[in-house]
Design a protein around this motif. Sequence first.
Motif, PDB file in Angstrom:
ATOM      1  N   PRO A 115       0.816  -1.220   0.000  1.00 29.65           N
ATOM      2  CA  PRO A 115       0.000   0.000   0.000  1.00 29.65           C
ATOM      3  C   PRO A 115       0.846   1.265   0.000  1.00 29.65           C
ATOM      4  O   PRO A 115       1.936   1.303   0.587  1.00 29.65           O
ATOM      5  CB  PRO A 115      -0.828  -0.135   1.293  1.00 29.65           C
ATOM      6  CG  PRO A 115      -0.900  -1.610   1.535  1.00 29.65           C
ATOM      7  CD  PRO A 115       0.402  -2.169   1.048  1.00 29.65           C
ATOM      8  N   HIS A 116       0.338   2.302  -0.670  1.00 24.99           N
ATOM      9  CA  HIS A 116       1.125   3.525  -0.875  1.00 24.99           C
ATOM     10  C   HIS A 116       1.655   4.106   0.434  1.00 24.99           C
ATOM     11  O   HIS A 116       2.842   4.436   0.544  1.00 24.99           O
ATOM     12  CB  HIS A 116       0.269   4.569  -1.591  1.00 24.99           C
ATOM     13  CG  HIS A 116      -0.031   4.240  -3.013  1.00 24.99           C
ATOM     14  ND1 HIS A 116      -0.906   3.243  -3.369  1.00 24.99           N
ATOM     15  CD2 HIS A 116       0.429   4.775  -4.174  1.00 24.99           C
ATOM     16  CE1 HIS A 116      -0.989   3.177  -4.683  1.00 24.99           C
ATOM     17  NE2 HIS A 116      -0.186   4.087  -5.199  1.00 24.99           N
ATOM     18  N   ARG A 117       0.781   4.244   1.423  1.00 26.84           N
ATOM     19  CA  ARG A 117       1.208   4.892   2.670  1.00 26.84           C
ATOM     20  C   ARG A 117       2.284   4.071   3.375  1.00 26.84           C
ATOM     21  O   ARG A 117       3.250   4.633   3.898  1.00 26.84           O
ATOM     22  CB  ARG A 117      -0.011   5.096   3.585  1.00 26.84           C
ATOM     23  CG  ARG A 117       0.270   5.949   4.809  1.00 26.84           C
ATOM     24  CD  ARG A 117      -1.038   6.315   5.491  1.00 26.84           C
ATOM     25  NE  ARG A 117      -1.912   7.071   4.612  1.00 26.84           N
ATOM     26  CZ  ARG A 117      -1.805   8.394   4.418  1.00 26.84           C
ATOM     27  NH1 ARG A 117      -0.873   9.075   5.065  1.00 26.84           N
ATOM     28  NH2 ARG A 117      -2.633   9.004   3.626  1.00 26.84           N
ATOM     29  N   GLU A 118       2.125   2.754   3.376  1.00 25.24           N
ATOM     30  CA  GLU A 118       3.131   1.902   4.013  1.00 25.24           C
ATOM     31  C   GLU A 118       4.434   1.893   3.222  1.00 25.24           C
ATOM     32  O   GLU A 118       5.526   1.907   3.802  1.00 25.24           O
ATOM     33  CB  GLU A 118       2.577   0.485   4.138  1.00 25.24           C
ATOM     34  CG  GLU A 118       3.543  -0.510   4.774  1.00 25.24           C
ATOM     35  CD  GLU A 118       2.957  -1.904   4.828  1.00 25.24           C
ATOM     36  OE1 GLU A 118       3.720  -2.849   5.074  1.00 25.24           O
ATOM     37  OE2 GLU A 118       1.734  -2.045   4.609  1.00 25.24           O
ATOM     38  N   LYS A 119       4.322   1.894   1.894  1.00 21.56           N
ATOM     39  CA  LYS A 119       5.524   1.811   1.055  1.00 21.56           C
ATOM     40  C   LYS A 119       6.379   3.069   1.153  1.00 21.56           C
ATOM     41  O   LYS A 119       7.594   2.981   1.358  1.00 21.56           O
ATOM     42  CB  LYS A 119       5.109   1.570  -0.402  1.00 21.56           C
ATOM     43  CG  LYS A 119       6.283   1.529  -1.374  1.00 21.56           C
ATOM     44  CD  LYS A 119       5.883   0.980  -2.729  1.00 21.56           C
ATOM     45  CE  LYS A 119       4.950   1.905  -3.453  1.00 21.56           C
ATOM     46  NZ  LYS A 119       4.677   1.458  -4.833  1.00 21.56           N
ATOM     47  N   TYR A 120       5.757   4.230   1.022  1.00 19.01           N
ATOM     48  CA  TYR A 120       6.551   5.459   0.960  1.00 19.01           C
ATOM     49  C   TYR A 120       6.923   6.004   2.333  1.00 19.01           C
ATOM     50  O   TYR A 120       7.730   6.931   2.422  1.00 19.01           O
ATOM     51  CB  TYR A 120       5.806   6.515   0.144  1.00 19.01           C
ATOM     52  CG  TYR A 120       5.798   6.189  -1.334  1.00 19.01           C
ATOM     53  CD1 TYR A 120       6.941   6.340  -2.105  1.00 19.01           C
ATOM     54  CD2 TYR A 120       4.664   5.676  -1.950  1.00 19.01           C
ATOM     55  CE1 TYR A 120       6.959   6.027  -3.452  1.00 19.01           C
ATOM     56  CE2 TYR A 120       4.665   5.351  -3.297  1.00 19.01           C
ATOM     57  CZ  TYR A 120       5.808   5.534  -4.038  1.00 19.01           C
ATOM     58  OH  TYR A 120       5.823   5.208  -5.369  1.00 19.01           O
ATOM     59  N   ASN A 121       6.355   5.452   3.399  1.00 15.86           N
ATOM     60  CA  ASN A 121       6.804   5.806   4.747  1.00 15.86           C
ATOM     61  C   ASN A 121       7.809   4.793   5.288  1.00 15.86           C
ATOM     62  O   ASN A 121       8.235   4.910   6.437  1.00 15.86           O
ATOM     63  CB  ASN A 121       5.607   5.900   5.702  1.00 15.86           C
ATOM     64  CG  ASN A 121       4.833   7.197   5.546  1.00 15.86           C
ATOM     65  OD1 ASN A 121       5.323   8.268   5.877  1.00 15.86           O
ATOM     66  ND2 ASN A 121       3.624   7.101   5.006  1.00 15.86           N
ATOM     67  N   HIS A 122       8.162   3.795   4.471  1.00 18.18           N
ATOM     68  CA  HIS A 122       9.111   2.766   4.887  1.00 18.18           C
ATOM     69  C   HIS A 122      10.537   3.333   4.882  1.00 18.18           C
ATOM     70  O   HIS A 122      10.861   4.281   4.162  1.00 18.18           O
ATOM     71  CB  HIS A 122       9.013   1.570   3.939  1.00 18.18           C
ATOM     72  CG  HIS A 122       9.564   0.303   4.525  1.00 18.18           C
ATOM     73  ND1 HIS A 122      10.914   0.016   4.548  1.00 18.18           N
ATOM     74  CD2 HIS A 122       8.947  -0.751   5.106  1.00 18.18           C
ATOM     75  CE1 HIS A 122      11.093  -1.161   5.116  1.00 18.18           C
ATOM     76  NE2 HIS A 122       9.922  -1.655   5.462  1.00 18.18           N
ATOM     77  N   GLN A 123      11.408   2.714   5.698  1.00 18.41           N
ATOM     78  CA  GLN A 123      12.786   3.181   5.770  1.00 18.41           C
ATOM     79  C   GLN A 123      13.532   2.965   4.449  1.00 18.41           C
ATOM     80  O   GLN A 123      14.486   3.707   4.140  1.00 18.41           O
ATOM     81  CB  GLN A 123      13.530   2.471   6.902  1.00 18.41           C
ATOM     82  CG  GLN A 123      13.600   0.965   6.770  1.00 18.41           C
ATOM     83  CD  GLN A 123      14.371   0.324   7.910  1.00 18.41           C
ATOM     84  OE1 GLN A 123      14.891   1.016   8.785  1.00 18.41           O
ATOM     85  NE2 GLN A 123      14.456  -0.998   7.891  1.00 18.41           N
ATOM     86  N   ILE A 124      13.108   1.992   3.649  1.00 19.67           N
ATOM     87  CA  ILE A 124      13.742   1.779   2.352  1.00 19.67           C
ATOM     88  C   ILE A 124      13.435   2.945   1.418  1.00 19.67           C
ATOM     89  O   ILE A 124      14.317   3.439   0.703  1.00 19.67           O
ATOM     90  CB  ILE A 124      13.271   0.449   1.737  1.00 19.67           C
ATOM     91  CG1 ILE A 124      13.711  -0.716   2.631  1.00 19.67           C
ATOM     92  CG2 ILE A 124      13.799   0.266   0.326  1.00 19.67           C
ATOM     93  CD1 ILE A 124      13.188  -2.062   2.184  1.00 19.67           C
ATOM     94  N   ALA A 125      12.183   3.422   1.411  1.00 21.22           N
ATOM     95  CA  ALA A 125      11.824   4.582   0.592  1.00 21.22           C
ATOM     96  C   ALA A 125      12.524   5.834   1.092  1.00 21.22           C
ATOM     97  O   ALA A 125      12.963   6.681   0.296  1.00 21.22           O
ATOM     98  CB  ALA A 125      10.306   4.776   0.606  1.00 21.22           C
ATOM     99  N   GLU A 126      12.670   5.963   2.408  1.00 24.06           N
ATOM    100  CA  GLU A 126      13.380   7.121   2.973  1.00 24.06           C
ATOM    101  C   GLU A 126      14.849   7.106   2.547  1.00 24.06           C
ATOM    102  O   GLU A 126      15.423   8.159   2.208  1.00 24.06           O
ATOM    103  CB  GLU A 126      13.251   7.107   4.491  1.00 24.06           C
ATOM    104  CG  GLU A 126      13.906   8.297   5.169  1.00 24.06           C
ATOM    105  CD  GLU A 126      13.779   8.230   6.681  1.00 24.06           C
ATOM    106  OE1 GLU A 126      14.312   9.134   7.359  1.00 24.06           O
ATOM    107  OE2 GLU A 126      13.168   7.261   7.188  1.00 24.06           O
ATOM    108  N   ALA A 127      15.444   5.905   2.527  1.00 23.09           N
ATOM    109  CA  ALA A 127      16.838   5.794   2.086  1.00 23.09           C
ATOM    110  C   ALA A 127      16.966   6.144   0.607  1.00 23.09           C
ATOM    111  O   ALA A 127      17.942   6.790   0.189  1.00 23.09           O
ATOM    112  CB  ALA A 127      17.356   4.386   2.347  1.00 23.09           C
TER     113      ALA A 127
END
Length: 602
Positions: A115-127
Amino acid sequence: APSARIERGVRWAEMSGRILEHDFASVVRRLNMLPENQVCADCPTRNPDWASVKHGIFICLNCSGIHRSLGVHVSFVRSATMDTWTQAEARMMEKGGNNRQRKFFDKYGLHNGTPHREKYNHQIAEAYRGKLKAEAEGKEWKRPKWMKKGGGGGGADVNGKSERMEVKPQVGHPDPPLLLCDHSRWVDVWRLGEGMHGGPGGATAEAVDSVKGHDGMMKLAAAPTHVLRAKLGGSRRTLCSAISPDGKFIAVSDTHALRLFQLIVEEGGEYRIEKQDTPKGVNAAQQLVFTPDGKVLIAVGASGAVHVIDLHAGEATGKLSAHVPKISSAALALEQASAAAKSGKRKAGDEGGAPDADKGAVSVEDIGCPPVSHVCCSADNQWLAVITTKGHRRVAGVHVYSLDNLKLHASLPAPPGHASWPPVSAVALSASGILALAVRDNGLLTYDVESKELTQWSSTLASAGMSAPREMASLPGQICNLSFDPTPGSSVLLAQTPSAIARMNLSKRPVVDAPALSKKRRKKERERGPGGHGGGDGKSELQPRNGNPGQGGDGDVKVATLDNPCLLLSYFAPRQALMVERPWEEVLEAMPAPLYRHRYGT
């Protein structure tokens, strides 16, 4: 190349220092025209004209609204055609790209189906946002502490730099996993065993050899354990059952109802089940499968419609029925009139008969051949493949749905040489969007879900008039199960028949047989003789390349025949597979005693 022109345009902008803003917008528009950016980064929508600057990706209108709701600290949305762009924003888009983000996320286990919110708030997306910003500013990117630099088994990013994240079991998933065994009147739950030096990417060949027994079998650190047996009430037998990958839910269906149970682990380690409310509108199911993340249950009804059930919300969120043939009102009226005529004849001919026997009758084809034979979900929770069968008012087909928007993505065309789809005996869907299908005579077809076409592997075989490599065509029995290695980037496929198993690497070109010569060509070859100078001896022999029995490619296909019947061969984790066999001794013990019948006169 477009990328070279874009690079020159941005470089000229840096040197001039007084370029207008709309010139940077033209750079973004050129990036948007690249083939890799012609599909939305989050869904299958084509020609996206919005962008997330912080991720350097192009997205569609619907996904842009979701990105705005995440906040500007996570995703900053701009229009690729209407907004003005600064040099820093254009540089972020140039360093990014839809393909690059997908490869980065896949490599570290953050799949597109999240899900979008979970994916883009993940530490991998932040990295990834930090990496993209550092490259756009010309600075060195500092890896987070949870990432390991270098190391064996690590991948390489698009810049060729090696980087690897420490792979850990998913939070909430049982380790080792659980196995559900359906015995028609009850279900058993087993905890799988563990081999020494097991685990993803764990041991070397020397370490594995050191823990093997005298019979060549690997020693177990923990044996399989039976943890639960649940007997089902009533006299009806189960049609299908499934257990979620996270080990939290069990779904069982008979001919009348679908039952959902929650699997609970007590403090002492004992297991028990607790019945849950079945979502409204979902009755009996003929096929059940959980998505790999364990959050969604896919249930195929008797009519062939697919129900998508959100387990956390406890309700059906969608119904997929585009693959179900729609009956016109005229055809329905004709069928009702025909049924009424048959019922009237029965009443006139036999008043004692059952006049309602044909009311809502189901044909023999529908009983022996259900509308949907197979359903399969991809490892990244993005795609759902539905295989339909030929029957009363329906045709066989292969349909792929997107689980992101619950819409039909494609109905794949029939394979070469077939006017319609042949019966499919097994199906598997990889995390990279490769759909594998087993057909009769152990033929194997692979499709690219995104492009809706055959992969290069299958195209090479089809051009040679082959449906599968020679090793697969000679397998004893019919392929009954396929399974992809869920490791990101892997193209390894396992195939199983009741008496043999096979392993294929679809990233390598398959070996194909030399094409057979036509009758006219063979006559010319005999006339020309060896060397092409005539005076031949009437014999002609086609010599394959390098003296091998086939030509082209270095196909990686390994086959092993088994001494005992194989019930299951499937991956359950990256580079970890489970095979279930039943020894012939147990089969013979379960057979009834021979019956001797005395014949008269003997």
